[in-house]
Motif scaffolding. Sequence first.
Motif, PDB file in Angstrom:
ATOM      1  N   GLY A  19       0.825  -1.215   0.000  1.00  0.00           N
ATOM      2  CA  GLY A  19       0.000   0.000   0.000  1.00  0.00           C
ATOM      3  C   GLY A  19       0.853   1.255   0.000  1.00  0.00           C
ATOM      4  O   GLY A  19       1.692   1.440  -0.893  1.00  0.00           O
ATOM      5  N   SER A  20       0.675   2.121   1.000  1.00  0.00           N
ATOM      6  CA  SER A  20       1.397   3.396   1.040  1.00  0.00           C
ATOM      7  C   SER A  20       2.831   3.197   1.513  1.00  0.00           C
ATOM      8  O   SER A  20       3.225   2.115   1.959  1.00  0.00           O
ATOM      9  CB  SER A  20       0.682   4.369   1.964  1.00  0.00           C
ATOM     10  OG  SER A  20       0.558   3.834   3.257  1.00  0.00           O
ATOM     11  N   ALA A  21       3.609   4.267   1.410  1.00  0.00           N
ATOM     12  CA  ALA A  21       5.025   4.220   1.771  1.00  0.00           C
ATOM     13  C   ALA A  21       5.216   3.859   3.241  1.00  0.00           C
ATOM     14  O   ALA A  21       4.411   4.210   4.096  1.00  0.00           O
ATOM     15  CB  ALA A  21       5.677   5.568   1.476  1.00  0.00           C
ATOM     16  N   LYS A  22       6.294   3.138   3.521  1.00  0.00           N
ATOM     17  CA  LYS A  22       6.643   2.744   4.879  1.00  0.00           C
ATOM     18  C   LYS A  22       8.091   3.143   5.156  1.00  0.00           C
ATOM     19  O   LYS A  22       8.880   3.370   4.234  1.00  0.00           O
ATOM     20  CB  LYS A  22       6.471   1.230   5.071  1.00  0.00           C
ATOM     21  CG  LYS A  22       5.045   0.732   4.832  1.00  0.00           C
ATOM     22  CD  LYS A  22       4.098   1.209   5.907  1.00  0.00           C
ATOM     23  CE  LYS A  22       2.709   0.607   5.752  1.00  0.00           C
ATOM     24  NZ  LYS A  22       1.974   1.137   4.609  1.00  0.00           N
ATOM     25  N   ASN A  23       8.440   3.201   6.446  1.00  0.00           N
ATOM     26  CA  ASN A  23       9.802   3.556   6.831  1.00  0.00           C
ATOM     27  C   ASN A  23      10.660   2.296   6.976  1.00  0.00           C
ATOM     28  O   ASN A  23      10.277   1.359   7.678  1.00  0.00           O
ATOM     29  CB  ASN A  23       9.805   4.332   8.150  1.00  0.00           C
ATOM     30  CG  ASN A  23       9.153   5.693   7.995  1.00  0.00           C
ATOM     31  OD1 ASN A  23       9.328   6.356   6.983  1.00  0.00           O
ATOM     32  ND2 ASN A  23       8.387   6.107   8.993  1.00  0.00           N
ATOM     33  N   ALA A  79      12.375  -5.249   6.498  1.00  0.00           N
ATOM     34  CA  ALA A  79      11.417  -4.882   7.532  1.00  0.00           C
ATOM     35  C   ALA A  79      11.101  -3.393   7.419  1.00  0.00           C
ATOM     36  O   ALA A  79      11.998  -2.564   7.191  1.00  0.00           O
ATOM     37  CB  ALA A  79      11.956  -5.213   8.914  1.00  0.00           C
ATOM     38  N   TYR A  80       9.817  -3.070   7.581  1.00  0.00           N
ATOM     39  CA  TYR A  80       9.358  -1.692   7.446  1.00  0.00           C
ATOM     40  C   TYR A  80       8.319  -1.403   8.522  1.00  0.00           C
ATOM     41  O   TYR A  80       7.615  -2.302   9.000  1.00  0.00           O
ATOM     42  CB  TYR A  80       8.744  -1.460   6.067  1.00  0.00           C
ATOM     43  CG  TYR A  80       9.702  -1.723   4.926  1.00  0.00           C
ATOM     44  CD1 TYR A  80      10.386  -0.686   4.323  1.00  0.00           C
ATOM     45  CD2 TYR A  80       9.937  -3.024   4.476  1.00  0.00           C
ATOM     46  CE1 TYR A  80      11.276  -0.921   3.287  1.00  0.00           C
ATOM     47  CE2 TYR A  80      10.825  -3.275   3.444  1.00  0.00           C
ATOM     48  CZ  TYR A  80      11.494  -2.223   2.854  1.00  0.00           C
ATOM     49  OH  TYR A  80      12.378  -2.454   1.843  1.00  0.00           O
ATOM     50  N   ALA A  81       8.209  -0.141   8.899  1.00  0.00           N
ATOM     51  CA  ALA A  81       7.237   0.273   9.911  1.00  0.00           C
ATOM     52  C   ALA A  81       6.325   1.337   9.327  1.00  0.00           C
ATOM     53  O   ALA A  81       6.751   2.165   8.508  1.00  0.00           O
ATOM     54  CB  ALA A  81       7.952   0.820  11.144  1.00  0.00           C
ATOM     55  N   SER A  82       5.065   1.321   9.736  1.00  0.00           N
ATOM     56  CA  SER A  82       4.131   2.338   9.271  1.00  0.00           C
ATOM     57  C   SER A  82       4.535   3.701   9.822  1.00  0.00           C
ATOM     58  O   SER A  82       5.210   3.796  10.856  1.00  0.00           O
ATOM     59  CB  SER A  82       2.710   1.982   9.718  1.00  0.00           C
ATOM     60  OG  SER A  82       2.619   1.976  11.119  1.00  0.00           O
ATOM     61  N   PRO A  83       4.150   4.784   9.145  1.00  0.00           N
ATOM     62  CA  PRO A  83       4.573   6.132   9.549  1.00  0.00           C
ATOM     63  C   PRO A  83       4.038   6.557  10.913  1.00  0.00           C
ATOM     64  O   PRO A  83       4.431   7.603  11.416  1.00  0.00           O
ATOM     65  CB  PRO A  83       4.001   7.022   8.432  1.00  0.00           C
ATOM     66  CG  PRO A  83       3.764   6.114   7.275  1.00  0.00           C
ATOM     67  CD  PRO A  83       3.399   4.802   7.875  1.00  0.00           C
TER      68      PRO A  83
END
Length: 398
Positions: A256-260, A289-293
Amino acid sequence: MSRIDYLIRHLCPIGVSFKPLGEIARLVRGNGMPKTDFTDDGVGAIHYGQIYTRYGVWATDTISFVAPATAAKLAKAEPGDIIITNTSENVEDVGKAVAWLGSEPIVTGGHATVIKHDQDSKYLSYWFQSESFRVQKKALATGTKVIDVSAKQLAKVRVPVPPLEVQREIVRVLDQFTQLEAELEAELVARHRQYEHYRHVLLSGDQAPSVLGEYVSFAGKAVTPSAMTETEVAIYSLPAFDRGLGPERMRPQDVGSAKNRISGPSVLVAKLNPHIPRVWSLPVVAGGAYASPEFYQLVPDMRLSLDYLAHLLRDNMSTLAGLVTGSTNSHKRLQREHIMNVPVRVPPLAEQKRVVVLLNQLDDLGADLSIGLPAELAARRTQYEYYRDRLMTFKEAA
């Protein structure tokens, strides 16, 4: 045979009378009294919104007060009267009642009705929790986003009216369940406060005071799904965070949208209300691994261990929650400077390791507690609801 069965057999052998509430009580609809009317002292007042969250089946003291001049314009509840809500956002809360058992009259405002009666006050208040009442109020309720059961509709509710001796014996039994539940809740609160105290003591060393900003930096660069090169990535999100779950694994095209991007060991801190302040420690990150904003990603320097950082943040949860800012509740957020200015005392790494071991042991005890006492409390509530509904079920007199 229980004493209740004995009393029913001898006092109402052909059954119990069921009567419309309007026949056994006088209903007085409240009006006015916004929370801005509250004062530090004066006449006791119960706001309809407090009945959902702050009061049980009965009360002898009020949380709020209004000035005598304000009270003179409001609906009064005498000792023994019941205050019941007329409005809520859901059917479960509408019609929640509290019996006023204090020594002096109090007042209530809009979205509430005072029930004046000659029955046992606790009996009626317990009955307003029962399945029998829930079914009737659901049939009488109107509205979609705001649910309403007016005083006129409440007057139609059919209430079982056994002799007072039966009512009082039912109350005696249900009071025992209520007391046990209150004791379990108090024990749970006391244990958690005890653990919080020990955590705070262990983190309050004799080192020179400083602020967290001297030891941490913010990380995380926004990456769009199209730039993710992995075949599958781990996504840390707030919904999973709040349920105590790990990351969701998904294909980049489904993200979906961009992640950190999470590039290494770090601590995630929720920054948006109502999730503030939750702390999630990530000691090892394998693969993409990514985290939501909605998270801040904090990385400690060489002087501060990751686990110690997580415990420092947990120890400051209530302080951080009080610092959130924003125009509305849903837009309140924790600012970076709030985290950077958290006061800390950071011992040498060897001492940090020792403290972390002790704090982890406390967390293990807390985990056992979260399984033990709450499970027992839930079981007692289920038992109470079963016996309450059973005790409130009567053969109706012909």
